[in-house]
Design a protein around this motif. Structure first.
Motif, short mmCIF file in Angstrom:
data_model
loop_
_atom_site.label_atom_id
_atom_site.label_comp_id
_atom_site.label_asym_id
_atom_site.label_seq_id
_atom_site.Cartn_x
_atom_site.Cartn_y
_atom_site.Cartn_z
N UNK A 149 14.34 -16.74 -41.31
CA UNK A 149 15.04 -17.24 -40.12
C UNK A 149 16.32 -17.99 -40.50
N UNK A 150 17.20 -18.07 -39.54
CA UNK A 150 18.45 -18.81 -39.74
C UNK A 150 18.25 -20.25 -39.23
N UNK A 151 18.73 -21.21 -39.99
CA UNK A 151 18.65 -22.60 -39.55
C UNK A 151 19.96 -23.05 -38.93
N UNK A 152 19.89 -23.42 -37.64
CA UNK A 152 21.05 -24.01 -36.98
C UNK A 152 20.78 -25.50 -36.90
N UNK A 153 21.38 -26.26 -37.76
CA UNK A 153 21.11 -27.69 -37.77
C UNK A 153 21.82 -28.37 -36.61
N UNK A 154 21.07 -29.07 -35.78
CA UNK A 154 21.65 -29.84 -34.68
C UNK A 154 20.99 -31.21 -34.63
N UNK A 155 21.77 -32.25 -34.65
CA UNK A 155 21.21 -33.61 -34.74
C UNK A 155 20.78 -34.16 -33.39
N UNK A 156 21.49 -33.81 -32.35
CA UNK A 156 21.14 -34.33 -31.03
C UNK A 156 20.07 -33.46 -30.37
N UNK A 180 25.45 -25.48 -27.33
CA UNK A 180 26.47 -25.45 -28.37
C UNK A 180 26.01 -24.64 -29.58
N UNK A 181 24.74 -24.79 -29.94
CA UNK A 181 24.21 -24.05 -31.08
C UNK A 181 24.31 -22.55 -30.83
N UNK A 182 23.97 -22.14 -29.62
CA UNK A 182 24.04 -20.71 -29.29
C UNK A 182 25.49 -20.23 -29.32
N UNK A 183 26.39 -21.04 -28.82
CA UNK A 183 27.81 -20.68 -28.86
C UNK A 183 28.27 -20.46 -30.31
N UNK A 184 27.79 -21.32 -31.18
CA UNK A 184 28.14 -21.18 -32.59
C UNK A 184 27.64 -19.86 -33.14
N UNK A 185 26.41 -19.53 -32.77
CA UNK A 185 25.84 -18.26 -33.23
C UNK A 185 26.71 -17.10 -32.79
N UNK A 239 16.60 -29.00 -26.03
CA UNK A 239 17.39 -28.07 -26.86
C UNK A 239 17.15 -26.64 -26.40
N UNK A 240 15.90 -26.31 -26.14
CA UNK A 240 15.54 -24.95 -25.76
C UNK A 240 16.21 -24.57 -24.44
N UNK A 241 16.17 -25.50 -23.50
CA UNK A 241 16.76 -25.23 -22.20
C UNK A 241 18.26 -25.02 -22.33
N UNK A 279 20.53 -21.55 -21.58
CA UNK A 279 21.79 -21.56 -20.83
C UNK A 279 22.88 -20.84 -21.61
N UNK A 280 22.98 -21.17 -22.90
CA UNK A 280 24.00 -20.55 -23.75
C UNK A 280 23.82 -19.04 -23.81
N UNK A 281 22.56 -18.63 -23.94
CA UNK A 281 22.27 -17.20 -24.04
C UNK A 281 22.70 -16.48 -22.76
N UNK A 282 22.38 -17.11 -21.62
CA UNK A 282 22.75 -16.50 -20.34
C UNK A 282 24.26 -16.42 -20.20
N UNK A 283 24.95 -17.46 -20.70
CA UNK A 283 26.41 -17.45 -20.63
C UNK A 283 27.01 -16.31 -21.47
N UNK A 284 26.26 -15.91 -22.50
CA UNK A 284 26.71 -14.79 -23.34
C UNK A 284 26.52 -13.46 -22.62
N UNK A 285 25.84 -13.51 -21.50
CA UNK A 285 25.56 -12.28 -20.78
C UNK A 285 24.28 -11.61 -21.27
N UNK A 286 23.49 -12.35 -22.02
CA UNK A 286 22.21 -11.80 -22.49
C UNK A 286 21.07 -12.45 -21.71
N UNK A 287 19.91 -11.86 -21.78
CA UNK A 287 18.81 -12.36 -20.95
C UNK A 287 17.69 -12.97 -21.79
N UNK A 288 16.97 -13.89 -21.13
CA UNK A 288 15.75 -14.47 -21.69
C UNK A 288 14.62 -14.15 -20.72
N UNK A 289 13.56 -13.52 -21.14
CA UNK A 289 13.22 -13.16 -22.51
C UNK A 289 13.59 -11.72 -22.89
#
Lengths: 319, 319
Positions: free
Chosen positions: A204-211, A219-224, A241-243, A247-257
């Motif tokens: 797996x890829x680690x996206x380090x986020x402190x907050x 923001x993490x998803x945007x970085x991806x 973080x998950x929520x 949101x980020x994923x949906x903004x990319x035009x992709x769906x969950x799940x």
DNA sequence: TTGAAAGCGCTAACAC
DNA sequence: GTGTTAGCGCTTTCAA
């Protein structure tokens, strides 16, 4: 007690025995005394008893109450723990003395028969400070190998592993972990996640986020996205973080799940009523609190006590 | 203390005076004794002092810890209050004894010098039960008129009024209130809301919802739609309700805040990082806790104490 | 500025 | 089954 004794035509000590359910006293006598006590609204003087018994019958719970964005210490979390602790200690005739780290210098805390530390792992300086009090102590969080403290915490490794399994079974092959592994508990989650995926040859890829905020997840998803990373599953180490990630994923035009699976941590109420309903790793805080309490009580009684981890469970909802 | 006295070549009482900062003792003597005490790790025996002083120096905080969906008792809320209480009481040399309603029969609780009730309004039976203890008591929540208890709470009427003003200034003329007004605190919010709108000749619609969940908020909006109600503003009495309402509005094909303004209550972290960022009424829990503590302390010292409401503020974000 | 005596309310130890 | 004695560690008289 002297007054009750006079009223009953008995001695103080018999009253004492009657009220503390001593088998030495005649059942009838006992009932008579108890009735008298009730009638006159007698109340045991705790200070006198504690003085005599050379015990405070008190366990101090030291909580980190400063709600820092760095730590998930706000949330239902601490209350669940406190509830469990309180229930168990009260049942054993002990009082729960609540303090913060700052207040821990108070005489009453120093006089406690035991200590429960909440909101700081074993790694923190605070622990060493309290070590010096020489009082039975139990810590909530993640243990360090080789550490001699009694630590109770939920099984963060297992938490990571069950999510890994879940993703694998769904056919996800490009998972991402979002969170701050410098927290021992989070580190364990990451570890369990990585190891369980490693069995299947997945890294797996680690996206380090402190907050631990939703914004941070987005923001993490945007970085991806910016890094053109190919991912189909996200394990966020907090529900917020998950929520944010969703949101980020949906903004990319992709769906969950549909396109991406997402799992959070802590199973907070908001996650369950979020749309789509968030899948999350659930921990039983109440049970954790009860376990903490039982361990200090054991130590206080000079019985052995070991560190213990509580199982966690994955609550699969719609994400 | 006797040991220290022997070591210092003084009497017990001089040691006692030195350690409690009595002006009766020679400053040099005092320093010498304090140094000795430090050196030998002397610790005051709280039970002995309390026995002698006929005080427990303890305030019991009785919390409703059962997280019922009926009440927003999970959330940052109680921890903020507890933090404020703890800070203030510790500074005054008092201990915080944490209990639940069930545990309140414990001898230690009965022996407390004061009582703070959290999570149940004055209307609850519990209050009357604790009244009988005859111990100084302070309650968190909404007061009843004519009630003689000392109640500290945030200004729910004001909370309703500021939201009303906010809506009116935005030109909203068809506001809706979502929540359960059978809770005294919620009832006050509704009241403030209704009265402030009444000044402008506006009469809000009440959508009664008992659950404080997001689903419940969504459902409320769906009901409005089904009933063909014309609305352009929603005041939800919890953030979760508000978030659910926003979802419902979006499902109707309407926008927030374009078509409908939405304001929540409690200003939880999740609301701030929700998209769109939720406007909400903010209460200062910490300050509330401090106030509760100061009131019990006053009562314990036989000083007068009155009920008091804390101001709240509207945090306007994007909704 | 210091000290001696007394006692807060309770229970363990040891009689009876 | 009940009672006597003693003392837990502290602070408030009152006295010097």
């Amino acid at each position: 007690m002297a007054d009750l004794a006079k009223l009953a035509g008995l001695s103080k000590i018999t009253v004492s025995r009657a009220l503390s359910d001593s088998p030495l006293v005649n059942p009838e006598t006992r009932e008579r005394i108890r009735e008298l006590a009730r009638e006159h609204g007698y109340k045991l003087n705790i200070s006198a008893r504690n003085l005599r018994l050379r015990r405070s019958h008190t366990v101090a719970v030291i909580v980190e109450m400063k709600p820092s964005s760095d730590r998930t210490m706000f949330d239902p979390y601490p209350l669940g723990l406190l509830g469990g602790i309180s229930q168990e200690l009260t049942a054993a005739g002990y009082s729960v003395l609540l303090t913060t780290r700052q207040g821990a210098t108070a005489a009453a805390v120093q006089a406690a028969d035991g200590l429960i530390l909440l909101g700081q792992g074993v790694h923190q300086d605070a622990v060493h400070r309290f070590d010096k009090l020489g009082v039975p102590m139990v810590v909530w969080g993640a243990g360090l190998k080789g550490d001699s403290h009694v630590v109770v915490g939920s099984d963060n490794r297992l938490g990571g592993a069950v999510v890994a399994d879940h993703f694998f079974r769904l056919g996800r092959r490009h998972p991402v972990f979002i969170g701050n592994p410098s927290h021992p508990e989070i580190y364990e989650r990451l570890n369990g996640f990585v190891d369980a995926l490693g069995v299947h040859g997945i890294k797996p890829l680690l996206m380090r986020r402190d907050e631990f905020t939703a914004d941070s997840g987005t923001d993490a998803v945007h970085s991806l996205q910016a890094r053109k990373v190919d991912f189909d599953a996200i394990f966020a180490c907090s529900d917020l973080l998950a929520i944010g990630a969703i949101r980020g994923i949906q903004q990319m035009g992709r769906t969950v799940p549909g396109d991406v699976s997402v799992v959070g941590y802590d199973d907070m109420p908001l996650g369950a009523s979020f749309l789509p309903a968030l899948s999350s790793v659930h921990q039983d805080w109440q049970e954790g609190g009860m376990l903490l309490a039982r361990k200090v009580l054991a130590l206080i009684r000079d019985e052995p006590a070991q560190s213990e981890t509580l199982p966690v469970s994955l609550v699969v909802r719609s994400t």
